[in-house]
Design a protein around this motif. Sequence first.
Motif, PDB file in Angstrom:
ATOM      1  N   GLU A  78      -2.584   5.132   1.583  1.00  6.13           N
ATOM      2  CA  GLU A  78      -3.625   3.874   1.874  1.00  6.13           C
ATOM      3  C   GLU A  78      -3.245   3.212   3.608  1.00  6.13           C
ATOM      4  N   THR A  79      -2.064   3.317   3.952  1.00  4.77           N
ATOM      5  CA  THR A  79      -1.570   2.770   4.791  1.00  4.77           C
ATOM      6  C   THR A  79      -1.919   3.921   6.030  1.00  4.77           C
ATOM      7  N   MET A 119       0.816  -1.373  -0.357  1.00  9.56           N
ATOM      8  CA  MET A 119       0.088   0.229   0.312  1.00  9.56           C
ATOM      9  C   MET A 119       0.666   1.337   0.143  1.00  9.56           C
ATOM     10  N   TRP A 179      -5.460   3.436   6.698  1.00 11.65           N
ATOM     11  CA  TRP A 179      -5.801   2.059   7.019  1.00 11.65           C
ATOM     12  C   TRP A 179      -6.110   2.510   9.074  1.00 11.65           C
TER      13      TRP A 179
END
Length: 208
Positions: A5-6, A1, A9
């Motif tokens: 995105e990391t 990712m 999340w």
Amino acid sequence: MNSFETDLWRALCSVNFAVGFLLECAILWQGGVESDLFQMSVPVLASVPYSTAWIREYEHGFIKEYLPRCGRTSYIMGKFLACGISGGLLLAAAVFVCQRFGEGEDAAGNFVLFFFSGMFWAVVSAALAAAANSTYVAYGGAFVLYYMLIILYERYFPSLYCLYPVEWYAPEHTWVFGDFGILLMIGGMTLLTGILYYEILRRCMERV
């Protein structure tokens, strides 16, 4: 990712997000959107999920290992967007859940307005925390600004309803372009906050 995105999340799956969401739901079930407690909780709980992420990584030295892998711009934008989205989702999701299962019409409203309001106060918290390099400012700075705007509107400028943060998610006046006008204003303020946030973090990274 990638970095964004990391970060997203980590923000949405964090204990902070879960706790903030449950607290907001409890506040809504107790008093609804119009309660003073809910109004005061907006800038505080929206900042809970991810507004201090930068400070934690900076203080613990994690940034030294992570930054070379993604670059400065990607790193900063990931933090900023994840903070805003998680804060907005926390508020909008809590209102949605309470409307559907608890408070009925008392919790009803335009979920997009709730999302944008939560997003704005989340990124304001992140910017203030980065500027002061303090987690305490992250949770208290946005609340102070929020309360100051309420005082300015209620005591000194009652005709300037655009200053009233409650109006941003539960409008009682007629705005130019309706709800879209509110979104334009909040979006513009969020963009300016993002520019400020970027400059603060960029200068801090020069010392990393």
